[in-house]
Design an enzyme around this catalytic site. Sequence first.
Site, PDB file in Angstrom:
ATOM      1  N   CYS A  66       8.182   4.440   5.249  1.00 53.53           N
ATOM      2  CA  CYS A  66       9.288   4.618   4.288  1.00 53.53           C
ATOM      3  C   CYS A  66       9.596   6.102   4.084  1.00 53.53           C
ATOM      4  O   CYS A  66       8.723   6.871   3.665  1.00 53.53           O
ATOM      5  CB  CYS A  66       8.924   3.949   2.961  1.00 53.53           C
ATOM      6  SG  CYS A  66       9.986   4.393   1.582  1.00 53.53           S
ATOM      7  N   CYS A  69       9.183   7.272   0.493  1.00 54.72           N
ATOM      8  CA  CYS A  69       7.758   7.403   0.159  1.00 54.72           C
ATOM      9  C   CYS A  69       7.207   8.738   0.655  1.00 54.72           C
ATOM     10  O   CYS A  69       6.414   9.384  -0.033  1.00 54.72           O
ATOM     11  CB  CYS A  69       6.957   6.251   0.768  1.00 54.72           C
ATOM     12  SG  CYS A  69       7.499   4.605   0.236  1.00 54.72           S
TER      13      CYS A  69
END
Length: 418
Positions: A66, A69
């Site tokens: 991600c 993230c």
Amino acid sequence: MATRVLPPALLPVLLLLLLPLSARVNVAAGEEFPRDGRVIDLDESNFEAALGAIDFLFVDFYAPWCGHCKRLAPELDEAAPVLAGLSEPIVVAKVNADKYRKLGSKYGVDGFPTLMLFIHGVPIEYTGSRKADQLVRNLKKFVAPDVSTLESDTAIKNFVENAGTSFPMFLGFGVNESLFAEYGRKYKKRAWFAVAKDFSEDIMAAYEFDKVPALVAIHPKYKEQSLFYGPFEGNFLEDFVRQSLLPLVVPINTETLKMLNDDERKVVLTIVEDDSDENSTQLVQVLRSAASANRDLVFGYVGIKQWDEFVETFDVPKSSQLPKLLVWDRNEEYELVEGSERLEEGDQASQISQFLEGYRAGRTTKKKVSGPSFMGFLNSLVSLNSLYILIFVIALLVVMVYFAGQDDTPQPRRIHEE
């Protein structure tokens, strides 16, 4: 009578059981979970132990692939030592929820990153800023007292400064703290609460009140301030607090749409071309005056340029003449007021007054939103990452099936000779 002797191997177990539960948890916590400001890794084998050992645990449920993230990780590394140094320390942890899906599913993780603060094991989803400095300010609110007591002008100024701009504040002057405590607990996730015991006339002038008791609601982010003189009984106080959690005129976006979920009032929605241009800024000032006099309604505005998908659910295409007014029930229906569908140039304050008069008189046409309901729209926002993942998986399967089919070329049939 013969004396039974406890087997030596069971002695350590018995001693551990005789220890107070808190002591046993602290021993385990001291061995397994460092408190020195590092971001700790948790998984299915130690997550529950961490919840039992750490009073305030801030968890990043992430996926290694991600992009959001990856950008969040250095912010958490920066915030972690500051949070660990608070008077009520907050430990920052991360869980690879893509790998430990059962753990993520248990806490409703369906997008990455999902941030949660566990207070004595009870989770609260965090949706505020992810920048390190703002994240620290926001999380400090959760470990602060429900209602802070301020004993001087300096304490008042420090409280307001430290609270930051992410949440509204309620400052009580001469207000009985016991009346305030219930709302400090109930709305702690959404606002700061404080009671000033001692203050000067300079403070009274700064916050524009001339008698006590007085309650001042402040929205630093929107530079708004509201004043309540009572009565401090029945539902009057809570109604003011609840209505003041939102600014007088709410810019509609993904964050504020979630906030509206906790409000029961209908929304007077103004649709503009661009919510950041000069005309819209001037219109918002006019709407604030109307909102101040009609606190039983929420006033909001949205730009078709900023969020056309949302606007189109009210059958307002990009070619429409704007601004346009309607009343939305925050779910599946909205109402148009006959003769007041849009704001013309000129005295817009009078036009808004006529719109409200027509609405209260029932001169409206009810319509259904053409897109998802309010809760459906929220769920679609929450599940957006999951949708992207599903589309990717389906596309990958289609490609695999296609290439697999390329290998299934017919083989020549063999003729078996007798």
